[in-house]
Write an enzyme that holds these catalytic residues in place. Structure first.
Site, PDB file in Angstrom:
ATOM      1  N   GLY A   1      -2.264 -11.559   4.820  1.00 38.03           N
ATOM      2  CA  GLY A   1      -3.182 -10.559   4.268  1.00 38.03           C
ATOM      3  C   GLY A   1      -2.603  -9.864   3.057  1.00 38.03           C
ATOM      4  O   GLY A   1      -3.299  -9.610   2.065  1.00 38.03           O
ATOM      5  N   ASP A   2      -1.313  -9.550   3.108  1.00 39.47           N
ATOM      6  CA  ASP A   2      -0.657  -8.916   1.963  1.00 39.47           C
ATOM      7  C   ASP A   2      -0.620  -9.864   0.768  1.00 39.47           C
ATOM      8  O   ASP A   2      -0.805  -9.437  -0.377  1.00 39.47           O
ATOM      9  CB  ASP A   2       0.767  -8.506   2.329  1.00 39.47           C
ATOM     10  CG  ASP A   2       0.808  -7.547   3.505  1.00 39.47           C
ATOM     11  OD1 ASP A   2      -0.140  -6.760   3.658  1.00 39.47           O
ATOM     12  OD2 ASP A   2       1.800  -7.586   4.268  1.00 39.47           O
ATOM     13  N   SER A   3      -0.375 -11.143   1.040  1.00 37.41           N
ATOM     14  CA  SER A   3      -0.364 -12.137  -0.034  1.00 37.41           C
ATOM     15  C   SER A   3      -1.751 -12.273  -0.654  1.00 37.41           C
ATOM     16  O   SER A   3      -1.880 -12.454  -1.869  1.00 37.41           O
ATOM     17  CB  SER A   3       0.107 -13.489   0.501  1.00 37.41           C
ATOM     18  OG  SER A   3       1.415 -13.389   1.011  1.00 37.41           O
TER      19      SER A   3
END
Length: 549
Positions: free
Chosen positions: A293-295
């Site tokens: 999700g952060d990526s």
């Protein structure tokens, strides 16, 4: 200065592959992200004792900054604000963050050790148990410090994680107020369901939400948020309802991005909902989903930031970049990135530059009887360079783009945002200043040729070759002006020789097709050729001072 500034909880991720037995031991529901309570504290030494533990820089917003840097491939275009301990883990984090190209704006404290997140990977799915440690000791005064304020003021886009609501809601509101007052996009990630279901955290979220321009969440977080507000549980309807929540900055409509794993990403942008399919990968390719999700956010921001700088946001390009970055993340252990992103390979950048040039020159035609599309010229220049063995990606991109600033409405900033400072610099070096009279522009090319960079010399030489060879096929001018152009180009090329033997030989062969040059080469010693041709060059300058085109 960094174009993107993020704030959040910097952590050291300690990652292991484990079984459901460990999840049961610590009363963890599979796939959840939680803050550690006293009963979870024995988990951290147990994870560190695993012989296969991997220590990786972590923290949601910091992961997004690292992903942004990898996708951008331009060092220190982002900066990160947070708090670490004055310990070995803090020093390790600072070093790794710098290696990733992120400027660290850390507050350092002795009150707690650097925060740690235990990442438990069970059959490729991750659980996150976080002991915030020093991250939780962040003080708003650090946000107000002159250095941090300088970065926030200069940033084009601001981003934060929902997890930071538990640390300094005051700082997030301050960032939101700055973003609203300056019309900068403020992006926010819901991050975890507990931030929505626990009343104090949700109350803090409600204080920040009016400032949010871009909201990221996965489908379970979105549904939990919708349930909390008695909104629809239909994700497409829900995206619109969240987008329509009250907002401080009415100059920007809120954009809502909902990820659904392998299912199509739902985006509400300018009030309209679109669904974008996620590229497929096999189960065997997936190592773990930690940081996916952060990526996704980092990839999205890598397209959003230049779009904001150019006031031309392509939401589909943002989502495609986000999906690509997330896909690369799940194929490796932890939130790590290796090699070049496919978006930044030489072939991808060459294709991007060719497409850019084709769009910019779409309505232009070359001079001459053939009336061919103008884009044939930059394509020809790039082809000449490749035929001469030139492989430098920046030179080939600049060859395709070399007339965009001079002959279209392209600004140097646009080239820098799309292709990086090196390519933009080469293009500027080979571009004439159209504010000057034509004859003066011609004189400056002769005077400056020897002083430009080697990369610019290669582009200029290939440019002259293509123009001269085209004139031999079909010249738009009479014989005198055509020969004058050849003589002028001969003078320019004297400052360009010596970098590529194939290019040098090719242009010298072309010059032999010009009778005045051929005659001078045959009749004069080498050191007298330019002197013999000088009167003809002077006459060409006079003609250019009155030429219409």
């Amino acid at each position: 200065m960094a174009a993107l500034v993020g704030i959040g909880n910097p952590l050291l991720d300690t990652s292991i592959n484990t079984t459901t037995a460990m999840l049961d031991k610590y009363h963890l529901n599979r796939g959840e992200a939680i803050l550690a309570s006293p009963c979870h504290m024995p988990l951290f030494p147990e994870v560190m004792a695993d012989p296969n533990v991997a220590c990786i820089p972590g923290g949601s917003a910091l992961n997004a900054m690292r992903a942004f840097q990898w996708m951008s491939q331009r060092p220190f275009q982002s900066a990160f604000i947070g708090s670490v301990g004055q310990d070995s883990n803090g020093q390790l984090l600072k070093r790794i963050v710098a290696e990733a190209g992120v400027t660290s704006l850390f507050m350092e404290t002795t009150a707690e050790p650097t925060g740690v997140c235990a990442v438990l990977v069970t059959d490729k799915e991750r659980n996150l148990v976080t002991n915030l440690g020093a991250a939780e000791k962040f003080q708003h005064n650090h946000y107000l410090s002159p250095l941090v304020q300088k970065y926030v003021t200069d940033a084009k886009v601001l981003y934060t994680e929902g997890f930071f609501l538990t640390v300094s809601c005051e700082s997030l509101v301050a960032i939101g107020e700055h973003a609203s007052a300056t019309n900068k996009p403020f992006a926010f990630n819901l991050s975890a369901e507990f931030l929505i279901t626990v009343d104090p955290f949700f109350q803090s979220m409600q204080k920040v939400m009016p400032y949010v321009d871009f909201l990221f969440c996965n489908h379970t977080e979105a549904l939990t948020f919708g349930k909390r507000l008695s909104f629809s549980q239909d994700l497409e309807v829900l995206a619109q309802q969240i987008a329509n929540l009250p907002k401080k900055n009415m100059k920007r409509q809120r954009t809502v991005i909902i990820t659904r794993g392998a299912e199509a990403t739902i985006v509400c942008y300018t009030g309209k909902v679109l669904k974008m399919a996620v590229p497929r990968c096999t189960k065997e390719e997936i190592v773990d989903t930690n940081g996916a999700g952060d990526s996704f956010v980092g990839g999205f921001l890598s397209e959003l930031v230049p779009g904001v700088m150019l006031d031309d946001i392509d939401i589909r390009a943002c989502v495609r970049s986000a999906q690509y970055c997330a896909m690369q993340c799940i194929k490796v252990a932890g939130c790590n990135f290796h090699g070049l992103p496919q978006y930044k390979t030489p072939s991808a950048l060459f294709a991007k530059a060719a497409t850019f040039a084709a769009c910019k020159h779409a309505q232009q035609r070359r001079k001459g009887g053939s009336n061919e599309p103008f884009v044939n010229h930059p394509l020809g220049v790039a082809t000449i360079l490749t035929e001469a063995g030139v492989t430098d990606s920046a030179v080939l991109q600049a060859a395709l783009l070399h007339d965009t600033v001079e002959d279209t409405n392209t600004k140097p900033l646009e080239l820098e945002c799309c292709f990086g400072p090196k390519v933009a610099s080469i293009v500027q070096e080979v571009s004439d200043d159209k504010a000057l009279p034509k004859a003066e522009r011609k004189k400056q090319q002769v005077a400056h040729a020897a002083n430009v960079s080697q990369e610019a010399k290669l582009v200029k030489l290939a440019d002259k070759i293509h123009n001269l060879e085209s004139l031999l096929i079909s010249s738009p001018w009479d014989v005198a002006r055509t020969e004058g152009y050849f003589i002028w180009a001969y003078f320019v090329c004297q400052g360009l020789f010596g970098l590529n033997n194939l290019l040098d030989a090719r242009v010298k062969t072309v010059f032999l097709a010009c009778p005045p040059i051929c005659a001078a080469l045959q009749a004069s010693p080498a050191d007298a050729i330019l002197a013999q041709l000088q009167p003809a060059l002077d006459a060409y300058y006079v003609a250019m001072s009155t030429a219409a085109n």
